[in-house]
Scaffold this motif. Structure first.
Motif, short mmCIF file in Angstrom:
data_model
loop_
_atom_site.label_atom_id
_atom_site.label_comp_id
_atom_site.label_asym_id
_atom_site.label_seq_id
_atom_site.Cartn_x
_atom_site.Cartn_y
_atom_site.Cartn_z
N ALA A 170 -14.27 17.97 -6.99
CA ALA A 170 -13.41 16.84 -6.64
C ALA A 170 -12.03 17.05 -7.26
N PRO A 171 -10.99 16.54 -6.62
CA PRO A 171 -9.64 16.69 -7.19
C PRO A 171 -9.54 16.07 -8.58
N MET A 172 -8.77 16.69 -9.43
CA MET A 172 -8.58 16.20 -10.80
C MET A 172 -7.37 15.27 -10.86
N THR A 173 -7.37 14.26 -10.02
CA THR A 173 -6.25 13.32 -9.98
C THR A 173 -6.29 12.40 -11.20
N ILE A 174 -5.12 11.89 -11.56
CA ILE A 174 -5.00 10.99 -12.70
C ILE A 174 -4.90 9.56 -12.17
N LEU A 175 -5.74 8.68 -12.70
CA LEU A 175 -5.77 7.25 -12.35
C LEU A 175 -6.10 6.98 -10.88
N ARG A 176 -6.69 7.96 -10.18
CA ARG A 176 -7.01 7.73 -8.77
C ARG A 176 -8.41 8.19 -8.40
N MET A 177 -9.28 8.37 -9.36
CA MET A 177 -10.62 8.88 -9.05
C MET A 177 -11.30 8.00 -8.01
N ARG A 178 -11.27 6.71 -8.22
CA ARG A 178 -11.90 5.79 -7.25
C ARG A 178 -10.87 4.90 -6.54
N GLY A 179 -9.67 4.82 -7.07
CA GLY A 179 -8.61 4.05 -6.43
C GLY A 179 -8.61 2.56 -6.75
N TYR A 180 -9.43 2.14 -7.71
CA TYR A 180 -9.50 0.70 -8.03
C TYR A 180 -8.19 0.17 -8.58
N LEU A 181 -7.58 0.88 -9.49
CA LEU A 181 -6.34 0.40 -10.10
C LEU A 181 -5.22 0.34 -9.06
N ALA A 182 -4.97 1.43 -8.40
CA ALA A 182 -3.90 1.46 -7.39
C ALA A 182 -4.15 0.42 -6.30
N GLY A 183 -5.41 0.25 -5.93
CA GLY A 183 -5.76 -0.72 -4.89
C GLY A 183 -5.64 -2.16 -5.32
N SER A 184 -5.55 -2.39 -6.62
CA SER A 184 -5.47 -3.78 -7.10
C SER A 184 -4.03 -4.26 -7.30
N ILE A 185 -3.05 -3.37 -7.15
CA ILE A 185 -1.66 -3.76 -7.37
C ILE A 185 -1.26 -4.82 -6.35
N ASN A 186 -0.70 -5.91 -6.86
CA ASN A 186 -0.32 -7.02 -5.99
C ASN A 186 0.90 -7.72 -6.57
N TYR A 187 1.40 -8.67 -5.82
CA TYR A 187 2.54 -9.46 -6.30
C TYR A 187 2.35 -10.91 -5.94
N GLN A 188 3.08 -11.74 -6.65
CA GLN A 188 3.03 -13.18 -6.41
C GLN A 188 4.44 -13.74 -6.59
N VAL A 189 4.86 -14.56 -5.64
CA VAL A 189 6.16 -15.20 -5.71
C VAL A 189 5.93 -16.68 -5.93
N ALA B 201 0.81 -1.22 0.00
CA ALA B 201 0.00 0.00 0.00
C ALA B 201 0.85 1.27 0.00
N GLY B 202 1.98 1.27 0.65
CA GLY B 202 2.84 2.46 0.67
C GLY B 202 4.06 2.30 -0.20
N GLY B 203 4.06 1.32 -1.08
CA GLY B 203 5.23 0.98 -1.87
C GLY B 203 5.50 1.89 -3.04
N VAL B 204 6.51 1.51 -3.78
CA VAL B 204 7.00 2.30 -4.91
C VAL B 204 5.89 2.60 -5.92
N ILE B 205 5.12 1.60 -6.29
CA ILE B 205 4.08 1.81 -7.30
C ILE B 205 2.99 2.73 -6.77
N ASN B 206 2.64 2.59 -5.51
CA ASN B 206 1.65 3.48 -4.90
C ASN B 206 2.13 4.93 -4.94
N GLN B 207 3.42 5.14 -4.75
CA GLN B 207 3.98 6.49 -4.80
C GLN B 207 3.88 7.06 -6.22
N ARG B 208 3.97 6.19 -7.21
CA ARG B 208 3.81 6.65 -8.59
C ARG B 208 2.40 7.19 -8.81
N PHE B 209 1.43 6.53 -8.24
CA PHE B 209 0.05 7.02 -8.34
C PHE B 209 -0.08 8.35 -7.59
#
Length: 157
Positions: A80-99, A43-51
């Motif tokens: 409402a803020p004119m944020t890019i790719l974060r209107m609802r947070g679905y994309l950023a919230g779906s970022i995951n990893y698998q090992v 949630a606070g990782g590198v990709i989240n910071q990109r968002f």
């Protein structure tokens, strides 16, 4: 892992050989790969910071919202803020990893697969494919990211 993900390989033969040699010294690479997954996909990782900062892996700012998109949002959501790719947070919230063994996959979840792909790579979308969506990459590695990965690996040895 289902959904949208990217596979990266290092083009630098010397770097690949060095990483391969170091990884071969690990009895179990999974803890190392999990630490990288957490650093990038948590949630606070590198990709989240990109968002948060609306920048690609190389630091390039994402293309701004089109004027028509800004008008639609203003009409629908008011101030409402004119944020890019974060209107609802679905994309950023779906970022995951698998090992799995000696493999790490980082990507977006199946539930946002099409949305994730069009924003990572850009392309035509909407009714009749009339809207052109600019690429706004969020997956990938910068030189600084590679340095961080190397530091993690050195700590494991």
């Amino acid at each position: 892992m289902t959904g949208t993900s990217m596979e990266f390989s290092f083009n630098d033969k010397a770097l690949r050989a060095d990483l391969r040699e170091r990884l071969s010294k690990l009895e179990n690479p999974e803890p190392f790969l999990k630490s990288i997954g957490e650093e990038f996909a948590s949630a606070g990782g590198v990709i989240n910071q990109r968002f948060k900062y609306e920048r690609g892996p190389d630091g390039t700012p994402w293309a701004p919202l089109s004027e028509s998109q800004r008008r639609r949002r203003q009409k629908r959501y008011g101030n409402a803020p004119m944020t890019i790719l974060r209107m609802r947070g679905y994309l950023a919230g779906s970022i995951n990893y698998q090992v799995g063994g000696s493999s790490l996959t980082i990507g977006a979840g199946k539930e946002v697969e099409d949305y994730a792909a069009i924003h990572q790579f850009g392309g035509k979308a909407g009714r009749g494919l009339k809207a052109v969506i600019p690429a706004r990459p969020y997956l990938g590695f910068s030189d600084g990211d590679l340095d961080s990965i190397e530091e993690h690996l050195m700590q494991q040895l």
